[in-house]
Design an enzyme around this catalytic site. Structure first.
Site, PDB file in Angstrom:
ATOM      1  N   HIS A 129     -12.202  -4.553  -2.866  1.00 36.10           N
ATOM      2  CA  HIS A 129     -11.374  -3.899  -1.833  1.00 36.10           C
ATOM      3  C   HIS A 129     -12.171  -3.834  -0.538  1.00 36.10           C
ATOM      4  O   HIS A 129     -13.382  -4.049  -0.534  1.00 36.10           O
ATOM      5  CB  HIS A 129     -10.994  -2.480  -2.288  1.00 36.10           C
ATOM      6  CG  HIS A 129      -9.912  -2.449  -3.318  1.00 36.10           C
ATOM      7  ND1 HIS A 129      -8.697  -1.854  -3.107  1.00 36.10           N
ATOM      8  CD2 HIS A 129      -9.859  -2.960  -4.575  1.00 36.10           C
ATOM      9  CE1 HIS A 129      -7.944  -1.988  -4.177  1.00 36.10           C
ATOM     10  NE2 HIS A 129      -8.634  -2.650  -5.099  1.00 36.10           N
ATOM     11  N   GLY A 130     -11.486  -3.499   0.550  1.00 35.03           N
ATOM     12  CA  GLY A 130     -12.173  -3.322   1.830  1.00 35.03           C
ATOM     13  C   GLY A 130     -12.883  -4.593   2.267  1.00 35.03           C
ATOM     14  O   GLY A 130     -13.993  -4.555   2.795  1.00 35.03           O
ATOM     15  N   ASN A 156      -8.997  -8.069  -1.510  1.00 30.32           N
ATOM     16  CA  ASN A 156      -7.980  -7.333  -0.750  1.00 30.32           C
ATOM     17  C   ASN A 156      -8.280  -7.355   0.743  1.00 30.32           C
ATOM     18  O   ASN A 156      -9.383  -6.990   1.167  1.00 30.32           O
ATOM     19  CB  ASN A 156      -7.945  -5.870  -1.203  1.00 30.32           C
ATOM     20  CG  ASN A 156      -7.320  -5.696  -2.563  1.00 30.32           C
ATOM     21  OD1 ASN A 156      -7.086  -6.669  -3.285  1.00 30.32           O
ATOM     22  ND2 ASN A 156      -7.039  -4.469  -2.922  1.00 30.32           N
ATOM     23  N   SER A 203     -11.979  -6.885   4.574  1.00 29.86           N
ATOM     24  CA  SER A 203     -11.923  -7.276   5.989  1.00 29.86           C
ATOM     25  C   SER A 203     -13.270  -6.987   6.636  1.00 29.86           C
ATOM     26  O   SER A 203     -13.888  -5.956   6.348  1.00 29.86           O
ATOM     27  CB  SER A 203     -10.856  -6.455   6.723  1.00 29.86           C
ATOM     28  OG  SER A 203      -9.577  -6.760   6.256  1.00 29.86           O
ATOM     29  N   SER A 233       0.841  -1.202   0.000  1.00 27.81           N
ATOM     30  CA  SER A 233       0.000   0.000   0.000  1.00 27.81           C
ATOM     31  C   SER A 233       0.874   1.250   0.000  1.00 27.81           C
ATOM     32  O   SER A 233       2.100   1.166   0.125  1.00 27.81           O
ATOM     33  CB  SER A 233      -0.860   0.016   1.263  1.00 27.81           C
ATOM     34  OG  SER A 233      -0.026   0.235   2.391  1.00 27.81           O
ATOM     35  N   ASP A 290      -0.518  -1.589  -4.557  1.00 21.05           N
ATOM     36  CA  ASP A 290      -1.915  -1.346  -4.190  1.00 21.05           C
ATOM     37  C   ASP A 290      -2.196   0.167  -4.250  1.00 21.05           C
ATOM     38  O   ASP A 290      -1.432   0.970  -3.705  1.00 21.05           O
ATOM     39  CB  ASP A 290      -2.109  -1.878  -2.754  1.00 21.05           C
ATOM     40  CG  ASP A 290      -3.548  -1.942  -2.314  1.00 21.05           C
ATOM     41  OD1 ASP A 290      -4.436  -2.036  -3.189  1.00 21.05           O
ATOM     42  OD2 ASP A 290      -3.788  -1.923  -1.083  1.00 21.05           O
ATOM     43  N   HIS A 291      -3.271   0.559  -4.916  1.00 18.40           N
ATOM     44  CA  HIS A 291      -3.665   1.970  -5.025  1.00 18.40           C
ATOM     45  C   HIS A 291      -2.531   2.879  -5.503  1.00 18.40           C
ATOM     46  O   HIS A 291      -2.260   3.932  -4.891  1.00 18.40           O
ATOM     47  CB  HIS A 291      -4.217   2.496  -3.687  1.00 18.40           C
ATOM     48  CG  HIS A 291      -5.507   1.860  -3.289  1.00 18.40           C
ATOM     49  ND1 HIS A 291      -6.719   2.187  -3.871  1.00 18.40           N
ATOM     50  CD2 HIS A 291      -5.782   0.882  -2.388  1.00 18.40           C
ATOM     51  CE1 HIS A 291      -7.683   1.451  -3.337  1.00 18.40           C
ATOM     52  NE2 HIS A 291      -7.132   0.636  -2.443  1.00 18.40           N
ATOM     53  N   GLU A 299      -9.280   1.218 -10.936  1.00 20.02           N
ATOM     54  CA  GLU A 299     -10.486   1.339 -10.093  1.00 20.02           C
ATOM     55  C   GLU A 299     -11.494   2.238 -10.774  1.00 20.02           C
ATOM     56  O   GLU A 299     -11.174   3.331 -11.219  1.00 20.02           O
ATOM     57  CB  GLU A 299     -10.105   1.906  -8.715  1.00 20.02           C
ATOM     58  CG  GLU A 299     -11.309   2.133  -7.792  1.00 20.02           C
ATOM     59  CD  GLU A 299     -10.895   2.489  -6.356  1.00 20.02           C
ATOM     60  OE1 GLU A 299      -9.889   1.933  -5.862  1.00 20.02           O
ATOM     61  OE2 GLU A 299     -11.588   3.327  -5.740  1.00 20.02           O
ATOM     62  N   GLY A 335     -11.045  -0.413   6.014  1.00 20.15           N
ATOM     63  CA  GLY A 335     -10.969  -0.237   7.467  1.00 20.15           C
ATOM     64  C   GLY A 335     -12.026  -1.040   8.199  1.00 20.15           C
ATOM     65  O   GLY A 335     -12.795  -1.788   7.577  1.00 20.15           O
TER      66      GLY A 335
END
Ligand code: G3H
Ligand code: 13P
Ligand code: ZN
Length: 283
Positions: free
Chosen positions: A207-208, A229, A210, A49, A81-82, A133, A180
């Site tokens: 993405h995101g 991710n 979690s 990241s 990443d990004h 993206e 997050g």
């Protein structure tokens, strides 16, 4: 073995499973991911990241990732990443990343296509795969309403145009996840994933991821998500283990004793993800 992201994700796309892309910041994290991948016989993506690059430096991340990949018994890609701009992507390519993300989601569609195309022209010429993206995947801390969030979701027709014009290898889409820790449960627009998959027919990226419940992940994968991710869930596993060790061993000053259990805890969390995503046994 070190391979491109495209090689890993084309197989996932063809055979309808997803591969974890886990954020790496130090040696213990890289080792946890590789050991999990080898134990489950799973392909995997190590990703750096913006924060990771700042923390460890591009050279350390690149060399750690490539060393781990070359020695691994399973296919491993090293991914940016990004990625923020053309220059950063070029820097990572020069250091041997086999996959890069150019994140032009802050621009309007035309400009996003333009910056993505410029990166792809060079990356493809040297055999590096590219993620872009479309739509905006924010943070869980972003204070916006549901309507405002939905306005940032990826439009399937725009996705079709974006893929046709850029020739991107895999596409990150905004369908209700955020970066997050979530406060409540994320609401994922599954119909949108299905529509984008049908119209683009390329590997899609979530993405995101979690904190997204297992059954939602399973459904997203069944509808066409091929790269997932994960960062926050690994941070939680790692930091909880560090806290617990220090609490139980307040006198211990050996970094190896402190970080060893954290690495193991992270590895267990990654093994679970690989089984859930369907990448276990696919190496
Ligand atoms: O982009 C997703 C990462 O979770 C961001 O993490 O704090 O390492 O930049 P970072
Ligand atoms: P989480 O930290 O929410 O898992 O997001 C990771 C991510 O999307 C990295 O690009
Ligand atoms: Zn992300």
């Amino acid at each position: 073995m070190l391979v491109t992201g495209k090689e890993i994700l084309q197989d996932a796309h063809k055979n309808n499973y997803a591969v974890g892309a886990f954020n790496v910041n130090n040696m213990e994290i890289v080792q946890a991911i590789i050991e999990a991948a080898e134990e489950t016989n799973s392909p995997v993506i190590l990703q750096a990241s913006q924060g990771g690059l700042k923390y460890a430096g591009v050279e350390y991340i690149a060399e750690l990732g490539k060393l781990a990949a070359r020695n691994a018994k399973v296919p491993v890609a090293v991914h940016l990443d990004h990625g923020t701009d053309f220059d950063q992507v070029m820097l990572c390519i020069r250091h041997g990343f086999t996959s890069v993300m150019i994140d032009g989601s802050r621009f309007d569609l035309e400009k996003n296509i333009e910056v993505t195309k410029k990166v792809i022209e060079v990356a493809h010429a040297v055999g590096v795969s590219v993620e872009a993206e479309l739509g905006k995947i924010g943070g869980t801390e972003d204070d916006i309403t549901v309507d405002e969030r939905e306005a940032t979701f990826t439009d399937p027709e725009e996705a079709k145009r974006f893929v046709d014009e850029t020739n991107v290898d895999y596409l990150a889409i905004a369908v209700g996840t955020a970066h997050g820790p979530y406060k409540g449960e994320p609401k994922i627009d599954f119909d949108r994933i299905k529509a984008i998959k049908e119209i683009t027919n390329i590997p899609l990226v979530l993405h995101g991821s979690s904190g997204v419940p297992a059954d939602s992940i399973k459904e997203a994968v069944s509808l066409g998500i091929n790269k997932i991710n994960i960062d926050t869930d690994l941070r939680i596993a790692f930091s909880n283990a560090v806290k617990e060790f220090i609490k139980e061993n307040p006198e211990n000053i050996d970094p190896r004793k402190i970080l060893g259990p954290a690495k193991e805890a992270m590895k267990e969390a990654i093994i679970e993800k690989m089984q859930l995503f369907g990448s276990a046994g696919r190496a």
